[in-house]
Each structure stands twice: as C-alpha cells, then as structure tokens.
Design an enzyme around this catalytic site. Structure first.
Site, mmCIF file in Angstrom:
data_model
loop_
_atom_site.group_PDB
_atom_site.id
_atom_site.type_symbol
_atom_site.label_atom_id
_atom_site.label_comp_id
_atom_site.label_asym_id
_atom_site.label_seq_id
_atom_site.Cartn_x
_atom_site.Cartn_y
_atom_site.Cartn_z
ATOM 1 N N ARG A 1 -5.298 0.391 -6.943
ATOM 2 C CA ARG A 1 -4.076 1.022 -6.428
ATOM 3 C C ARG A 1 -3.536 2.093 -7.374
ATOM 4 O O ARG A 1 -2.823 2.998 -6.966
ATOM 5 C CB ARG A 1 -2.972 -0.027 -6.231
ATOM 6 C CG ARG A 1 -3.261 -1.058 -5.154
ATOM 7 C CD ARG A 1 -1.989 -1.837 -4.848
ATOM 8 N NE ARG A 1 -2.222 -3.084 -4.125
ATOM 9 C CZ ARG A 1 -2.315 -3.179 -2.802
ATOM 10 N NH1 ARG A 1 -2.223 -2.099 -2.061
ATOM 11 N NH2 ARG A 1 -2.507 -4.348 -2.235
ATOM 12 N N ASP B 1 -5.990 -0.466 -2.019
ATOM 13 C CA ASP B 1 -6.721 -1.369 -2.897
ATOM 14 C C ASP B 1 -8.034 -1.886 -2.342
ATOM 15 O O ASP B 1 -8.269 -1.875 -1.129
ATOM 16 C CB ASP B 1 -5.856 -2.592 -3.183
ATOM 17 C CG ASP B 1 -5.747 -3.492 -1.946
ATOM 18 O OD1 ASP B 1 -5.309 -3.008 -0.895
ATOM 19 O OD2 ASP B 1 -6.136 -4.675 -2.041
ATOM 20 N N PHE C 1 -14.491 3.041 3.799
ATOM 21 C CA PHE C 1 -13.507 2.280 3.036
ATOM 22 C C PHE C 1 -13.063 3.117 1.843
ATOM 23 O O PHE C 1 -13.881 3.629 1.090
ATOM 24 C CB PHE C 1 -14.099 0.945 2.563
ATOM 25 C CG PHE C 1 -13.068 0.068 1.932
ATOM 26 C CD1 PHE C 1 -12.146 -0.616 2.719
ATOM 27 C CD2 PHE C 1 -12.974 -0.054 0.550
ATOM 28 C CE1 PHE C 1 -11.161 -1.405 2.142
ATOM 29 C CE2 PHE C 1 -11.991 -0.842 -0.032
ATOM 30 C CZ PHE C 1 -11.087 -1.515 0.766
ATOM 31 N N LYS D 1 -7.488 6.561 10.538
ATOM 32 C CA LYS D 1 -8.906 6.496 10.922
ATOM 33 C C LYS D 1 -8.978 6.475 12.455
ATOM 34 O O LYS D 1 -8.988 5.406 13.065
ATOM 35 C CB LYS D 1 -9.546 5.219 10.367
ATOM 36 C CG LYS D 1 -9.689 5.186 8.848
ATOM 37 C CD LYS D 1 -10.346 3.881 8.396
ATOM 38 C CE LYS D 1 -10.525 3.834 6.898
ATOM 39 N NZ LYS D 1 -10.967 2.503 6.426
ATOM 40 N N GLY E 1 0.750 -1.256 0.000
ATOM 41 C CA GLY E 1 0.000 0.000 0.000
ATOM 42 C C GLY E 1 0.772 1.293 0.000
ATOM 43 O O GLY E 1 0.302 2.295 -0.531
ATOM 44 N N ASP F 1 -5.639 1.925 10.538
ATOM 45 C CA ASP F 1 -7.049 1.720 10.846
ATOM 46 C C ASP F 1 -7.158 1.329 12.335
ATOM 47 O O ASP F 1 -7.160 2.184 13.206
ATOM 48 C CB ASP F 1 -7.564 0.642 9.884
ATOM 49 C CG ASP F 1 -9.067 0.444 9.935
ATOM 50 O OD1 ASP F 1 -9.762 1.269 10.528
ATOM 51 O OD2 ASP F 1 -9.549 -0.557 9.373
ATOM 52 N N GLU G 1 3.455 4.121 6.276
ATOM 53 C CA GLU G 1 2.245 3.335 6.041
ATOM 54 C C GLU G 1 1.271 4.125 5.184
ATOM 55 O O GLU G 1 1.215 5.355 5.260
ATOM 56 C CB GLU G 1 1.573 3.013 7.385
ATOM 57 C CG GLU G 1 1.952 1.650 7.943
ATOM 58 C CD GLU G 1 1.293 0.481 7.208
ATOM 59 O OE1 GLU G 1 0.857 0.643 6.053
ATOM 60 O OE2 GLU G 1 1.224 -0.609 7.807
ATOM 61 N N ASP G 2 0.480 3.415 4.388
ATOM 62 C CA ASP G 2 -0.561 4.067 3.600
ATOM 63 C C ASP G 2 -1.708 4.516 4.509
ATOM 64 O O ASP G 2 -2.173 5.633 4.447
ATOM 65 C CB ASP G 2 -1.073 3.146 2.486
ATOM 66 C CG ASP G 2 -1.445 1.751 2.979
ATOM 67 O OD1 ASP G 2 -1.158 1.399 4.141
ATOM 68 O OD2 ASP G 2 -2.033 0.984 2.192
#
Ligand code: IMP
Ligand code: MG
Length: 178
Positions: free
Chosen positions: A169, A163, A156, A135, A49, A107, A103-104
């Site tokens: 992506r 992705d 989401f 998030k 990611g 969560d 990190e992308d």
C-alpha cells in the site's frame, strides 16, 4: 529499465507513475469542483484502499465540503448471499446531502453496489461515485461511475493504497503483477 518490486511472493512492474496519478486526480477534482459547487457535499473514503487517493484528491477540492471515512466489516450473523459486508463508522448525518463515495478500485462492482444500497437507507440527496481505477472488463453492475481516474485491464495491481495480502500500500506508484 522498468522499475520492479517484489511484494511477498510476487513480482510487480511499474504501471502508472505517481506523477500520472496526481495529474489524473487533479482532473477529477476539477470536474467535481465544477459539478458539485453550491451543494452540501460530504466525501466518503472507503478504507483501507482509498486513503491515499482520498488524501490527494481532497487537497485539490475547493468547494465547501466535509469528509469522512468508512470501512466494510465482515457481516455479523447469517446472510443469504454470504458476502454482504456491513458499512461501519458513519457518525455524520448525511440526510439530504450529496455523498461522494471515494474508492481505490472498482472491479466487479459488488462492493460499490453494496455500499450504494446501504447508503440509500440514510436518505442522502444523491450519491456520486468516484474511483481512481476501474476494470470495465470485470464490471457486472449498472451503478453509474461519475468520476473515473483510469480504466485499466483485468490485471492485479498494487501500490498507492492498493494491497496484495495487506502489503504494498505504501508504494507511491501503481504496479502491475508480472
Ligand atoms: P469489487 O467488489 O469486485 O468491485 O472489488 C473491489 C475490491 O476488490 C477493491 O476495493 C479492492 O479491495 C479489491 N481489488 C480489486 N481489484 C484489485 C487489484 O487489482 N488490486 C488490489 N485490490 C483489488
Ligand atoms: Mg477497497
């Protein structure tokens, strides 16, 4: 009209434009350049990611540093928690270095917490965490996020490296599910 895309069976609407993403990444890079100047820094992109984020952020980094990419592989053998993933691909010596994990998205924070625990075993001087997206509504850990691009609701999202079942992506903007 709102830009929409269909990926597999789901529809997504534009949420954050590529320009907004780059503006925010530049701000993150400025902060990193200022705070980590003079340190022995190695950036660590977590695949898959983070590849776009890492690439764009890195172009704005002006301090002397290294970069490497790691992947979380499904755990081989038994594990008590069942979802522990092993960090693979680390060939560099990170002992006594300042590691900046890229990190992308964060969560629940389970992934980040797992990465932190594994990296501590290599005895880095310190570990910083940079994530493009966060998030806060679903975060369950107390690991400090040092550099955050956007705090977003629990929707989401896809695009810019993120992705849906492996697809989406390549989208330059970030889209949210409708
Ligand atoms: P965590 O361990 O719950 O923090 O989850 C982190 C991982 O879940 C990320 O690295 C992503 O791969 C995935 N993820 C979480 N939210 C999203 C999303 O909105 N879109 C795509 N992937 C997501
Ligand atoms: Mg990820």
């Amino acid at each position: 009209m709102t830009k929409k895309v269909k990926v597999l069976d789901k529809e997504f609407a534009i949420n954050i434009s590529h320009d907004e993403i780059l503006t925010q990444i530049k701000k993150m890079a400025d902060k990193i350049n200022e705070e980590l100047k003079g340190k022995d820094v190695i950036f660590m992109g977590i695949l898959n990611g983070s590849f776009m984020f890492a690439g764009d952020l890195f172009k704005y980094i002006t301090i002397d540093c290294q970069i490497t990419f790691l992947k979380l592989a499904s755990y081989q053998g038994t594990s008590s928690t069942g979802n522990v993933k092993r960090l693979i691909g680390l060939n560099e010596d990170i002992k006594d270095k300042t590691v900046v994990v890229l990190e992308d998205i964060v969560d629940t924070g389970i992934t980040l917490d797992n990465i932190k625990k594994q990296l501590l075993g290599y005895e880095p001087a310190e570990i910083k965490f940079a994530t493009l997206l966060f998030k806060p509504g679903s975060y369950t850990k107390d690991v400090k996020l040092d550099y955050v691009g956007f705090s977003i609701p629990n929707d989401f999202i896809i695009g810019y490296g993120l992705d849906y079942n492996g697809y989406g992506r390549n989208l330059a903007d970030i889209y949210k599910i409708v």
